[in-house]
Each structure stands twice: as C-alpha cells, then as structure tokens.
Motif scaffolding. Structure first.
Motif, PDB file in Angstrom:
ATOM      1  N   ALA A  43      36.868 -26.043  16.513  1.00  0.00           N
ATOM      2  CA  ALA A  43      35.864 -25.528  15.575  1.00  0.00           C
ATOM      3  C   ALA A  43      36.501 -25.191  14.232  1.00  0.00           C
ATOM      4  CB  ALA A  43      35.178 -24.297  16.161  1.00  0.00           C
ATOM      5  N   ILE A  44      37.649 -24.544  14.272  1.00  0.00           N
ATOM      6  CA  ILE A  44      38.330 -24.165  13.035  1.00  0.00           C
ATOM      7  C   ILE A  44      38.742 -25.398  12.238  1.00  0.00           C
ATOM      8  CG2 ILE A  44      40.388 -23.058  12.094  1.00  0.00           C
ATOM      9  CD1 ILE A  44      40.180 -21.076  14.455  1.00  0.00           C
ATOM     10  N   MET A  45      39.325 -26.384  12.923  1.00  0.00           N
ATOM     11  CA  MET A  45      39.790 -27.594  12.238  1.00  0.00           C
ATOM     12  C   MET A  45      38.624 -28.386  11.643  1.00  0.00           C
ATOM     13  SD  MET A  45      42.938 -27.374  12.157  1.00  0.00           S
ATOM     14  CE  MET A  45      43.280 -28.940  11.415  1.00  0.00           C
ATOM     15  N   LEU A  46      37.504 -28.463  12.347  1.00  0.00           N
ATOM     16  CA  LEU A  46      36.347 -29.178  11.806  1.00  0.00           C
ATOM     17  C   LEU A  46      35.808 -28.494  10.556  1.00  0.00           C
ATOM     18  CD1 LEU A  46      34.440 -30.131  15.080  1.00  0.00           C
ATOM     19  CD2 LEU A  46      35.418 -31.726  13.425  1.00  0.00           C
ATOM     20  N   ILE A  47      35.725 -27.190  10.580  1.00  0.00           N
ATOM     21  CA  ILE A  47      35.204 -26.451   9.426  1.00  0.00           C
ATOM     22  C   ILE A  47      36.159 -26.558   8.234  1.00  0.00           C
ATOM     23  CG2 ILE A  47      34.643 -24.137   8.569  1.00  0.00           C
ATOM     24  CD1 ILE A  47      33.504 -23.572  11.404  1.00  0.00           C
ATOM     25  N   VAL A  48      37.447 -26.375   8.476  1.00  0.00           N
ATOM     26  CA  VAL A  48      38.430 -26.459   7.388  1.00  0.00           C
ATOM     27  C   VAL A  48      38.461 -27.869   6.801  1.00  0.00           C
ATOM     28  CG1 VAL A  48      40.910 -26.355   6.871  1.00  0.00           C
ATOM     29  CG2 VAL A  48      39.836 -24.536   8.207  1.00  0.00           C
ATOM     30  N   SER A  49      38.446 -28.878   7.666  1.00  0.00           N
ATOM     31  CA  SER A  49      38.437 -30.269   7.191  1.00  0.00           C
ATOM     32  C   SER A  49      37.175 -30.560   6.383  1.00  0.00           C
ATOM     33  CB  SER A  49      38.527 -31.237   8.363  1.00  0.00           C
ATOM     34  OG  SER A  49      39.702 -31.026   9.091  1.00  0.00           O
ATOM     35  N   GLY A  50      36.049 -30.043   6.834  1.00  0.00           N
ATOM     36  CA  GLY A  50      34.796 -30.243   6.113  1.00  0.00           C
ATOM     37  C   GLY A  50      34.818 -29.611   4.732  1.00  0.00           C
ATOM     38  N   VAL A  51      35.361 -28.419   4.644  1.00  0.00           N
ATOM     39  CA  VAL A  51      35.450 -27.746   3.343  1.00  0.00           C
ATOM     40  C   VAL A  51      36.366 -28.518   2.403  1.00  0.00           C
ATOM     41  CG1 VAL A  51      36.314 -25.661   2.192  1.00  0.00           C
ATOM     42  CG2 VAL A  51      34.865 -25.456   4.211  1.00  0.00           C
ATOM     43  N   ILE A  52      37.527 -28.950   2.922  1.00  0.00           N
ATOM     44  CA  ILE A  52      38.477 -29.689   2.085  1.00  0.00           C
ATOM     45  C   ILE A  52      37.875 -31.004   1.599  1.00  0.00           C
ATOM     46  CG2 ILE A  52      40.679 -30.935   2.128  1.00  0.00           C
ATOM     47  CD1 ILE A  52      41.711 -28.665   3.964  1.00  0.00           C
ATOM     48  N   ALA A  53      37.223 -31.744   2.499  1.00  0.00           N
ATOM     49  CA  ALA A  53      36.627 -33.025   2.115  1.00  0.00           C
ATOM     50  C   ALA A  53      35.506 -32.829   1.102  1.00  0.00           C
ATOM     51  CB  ALA A  53      36.113 -33.759   3.350  1.00  0.00           C
TER      52      ALA A  53
END
Length: 68
Positions: A43-53
């Motif tokens: 969950a953390i990695m998906l959210i962080v990746s989404g914000v960065i992208a």
C-alpha cells in the motif's frame, strides 16, 4: 519530456493512487496496522509511486507548456 509522456505519467500516477488507496483500506492492511502500527508495504509503495508519477507528469506538462 514530451506532452504525451507527461500525460501518461499523470494517468499512471492516478491509477497507482487508486490501487494504493484500495490496498490501504484492505483487510490485510488493517491487520498489519493492528499488529505493527503501519499499513502494508504494498500500500505504501503504490501510494508513493503514484504521487511521484503524478508530480513528474504535472511538472512535465508545465515545462512543455512554457517552452512554446
């Protein structure tokens, strides 16, 4: 960065944020929060990746729009 790539990054980021939100509210993430105090790594990695992208895409659109 071309405008098409920037728009693709924005769309991909939004999709990642959606799935990150779904993973954050899942039963396994709830169990992880109860036991460890933090949500699952997925969950953390998906959210962080989404914000960065999304930020990268928005930056690309802003920069390509100013060059004209």
């Amino acid at each position: 960065m071309t405008k098409a790539i920037s728009i693709a990054l924005i769309v991909g980021g939004i999709v990642l944020l959606y799935f990150g939100g779904q993973a954050f509210n899942s039963v396994s993430s709830d169990v992880s929060r109860v036991l460890t105090g933090s949500p699952t790594n997925k969950a953390i990695m998906l959210i962080v990746s989404g914000v960065i992208a999304t930020v990268a895409g928005l930056t690309g659109v802003a920069v390509s729009g100013r060059k004209k």
